[in-house]
Design a protein around this motif. Structure first.
Motif, PDB file in Angstrom:
ATOM      1  N   ASN A  62       0.689  -1.273  -0.061  1.00 21.76           N
ATOM      2  CA  ASN A  62      -0.038   0.081   0.064  1.00 21.76           C
ATOM      3  C   ASN A  62       0.746   1.267   0.016  1.00 21.76           C
ATOM      4  O   ASN A  62       0.774   2.252  -0.898  1.00 21.76           O
ATOM      5  N   LYS A  66       0.109   3.443  -3.167  1.00 16.69           N
ATOM      6  CA  LYS A  66      -0.582   4.775  -2.821  1.00 16.69           C
ATOM      7  C   LYS A  66       0.213   6.014  -2.512  1.00 16.69           C
ATOM      8  O   LYS A  66       0.043   7.090  -2.808  1.00 16.69           O
ATOM      9  N   GLU A 100      -5.531 -13.358  -6.738  1.00 18.55           N
ATOM     10  CA  GLU A 100      -6.932 -13.046  -6.341  1.00 18.55           C
ATOM     11  C   GLU A 100      -6.887 -12.348  -4.924  1.00 18.55           C
ATOM     12  O   GLU A 100      -7.482 -11.374  -4.607  1.00 18.55           O
ATOM     13  N   MET A 103      -6.137  -8.944  -5.642  1.00 18.55           N
ATOM     14  CA  MET A 103      -7.249  -7.866  -6.473  1.00 18.55           C
ATOM     15  C   MET A 103      -8.047  -7.524  -5.227  1.00 18.55           C
ATOM     16  O   MET A 103      -8.617  -6.337  -5.510  1.00 18.55           O
ATOM     17  N   LYS A 104      -8.319  -8.251  -4.190  1.00 21.48           N
ATOM     18  CA  LYS A 104      -9.171  -7.740  -3.087  1.00 21.48           C
ATOM     19  C   LYS A 104      -8.651  -6.589  -2.295  1.00 21.48           C
ATOM     20  O   LYS A 104      -9.271  -6.041  -1.772  1.00 21.48           O
ATOM     21  N   TRP A 105      -7.416  -6.449  -2.347  1.00 15.05           N
ATOM     22  CA  TRP A 105      -6.679  -5.461  -1.829  1.00 15.05           C
ATOM     23  C   TRP A 105      -6.982  -3.835  -2.370  1.00 15.05           C
ATOM     24  O   TRP A 105      -6.914  -2.858  -1.971  1.00 15.05           O
ATOM     25  N   ARG A 106      -7.615  -3.781  -3.647  1.00 12.51           N
ATOM     26  CA  ARG A 106      -8.155  -2.793  -4.293  1.00 12.51           C
ATOM     27  C   ARG A 106      -7.009  -1.986  -4.317  1.00 12.51           C
ATOM     28  O   ARG A 106      -7.287  -0.589  -4.100  1.00 12.51           O
ATOM     29  N   LEU A 107      -5.769  -2.022  -4.901  1.00 12.29           N
ATOM     30  CA  LEU A 107      -4.714  -1.299  -5.100  1.00 12.29           C
ATOM     31  C   LEU A 107      -4.746  -0.292  -6.151  1.00 12.29           C
ATOM     32  O   LEU A 107      -4.000   0.669  -6.383  1.00 12.29           O
ATOM     33  N   GLY A 108      -5.630  -0.710  -7.013  1.00 15.06           N
ATOM     34  CA  GLY A 108      -5.880  -0.032  -8.537  1.00 15.06           C
ATOM     35  C   GLY A 108      -4.746  -0.143  -9.421  1.00 15.06           C
ATOM     36  O   GLY A 108      -4.634   0.817 -10.088  1.00 15.06           O
ATOM     37  N   THR A 128      -2.985  -9.120 -15.212  1.00 15.97           N
ATOM     38  CA  THR A 128      -4.330  -8.492 -15.361  1.00 15.97           C
ATOM     39  C   THR A 128      -4.307  -7.699 -16.247  1.00 15.97           C
ATOM     40  O   THR A 128      -5.686  -7.119 -16.646  1.00 15.97           O
TER      41      THR A 128
END
Ligand SMILES: [Zn+2]
Length: 132
Positions: A62, A66, A100, A103-108, A128
């Motif tokens: 992150n 981010k 998978e 992907m759930k971490w939604r790092l974009g 991806t």
């Protein structure tokens, strides 16, 4: 934002796989630098490691993405991993499961699952941004 283009990689601590992974990512993802998160047997650490280890990997990923501006994250497993001594087939399954989770971490960002084979050659298991 730092100067240059960055990618993030979650790799094993194993010294044999650092340079192959850094070289591959810099060349194929066209970046200047790679932020490295290292963990013994990172595929195992993400799937069945301790809660503290999992959180630590997530927080570093992150931060790199981010705050520091990385545009992709790769999860890497490798041949002859002493920290996760399972078959190549099992590693591939674990890489898929890790993607998978990431992907759930939604790092974009773009997510890649990579395998370093017995010749230190990097194989793409999942990307991806690509369809196989
Ligand atoms: Zn290893």
């Amino acid at each position: 934002m730092r100067d240059g283009r960055f990618a993030t990689a979650i790799n094993c601590i194993d010294g044999r796989v650092q340079v192959p992974v850094l070289d591959w990512i810099r060349f194929h993802l066209n970046v200047d630098y790679v932020d490295l998160i290292t963990e013994p047997g990172p595929d195992k650490a993400i799937i069945s490691g301790s809660e503290a280890t999992y959180r630590s990997i997530f927080e570093k990923a992150n931060l790199s993405i981010k705050t520091l501006g990385s545009k992709s994250i790769s999860i890497v497993a490798h041949h002859d991993c002493r920290a996760n001594p399972v078959s190549k087939e099992k590693h591939i399954e674990m890489i898929e499961e890790c993607v998978e989770v990431l992907m759930k971490w939604r790092l974009g960002v773009r997510i890649l699952g990579l395998w370093v084979n017995e010749w230190k050659y990097v194989e793409v298991i999942i990307d991806t941004e690509k369809r196989f």
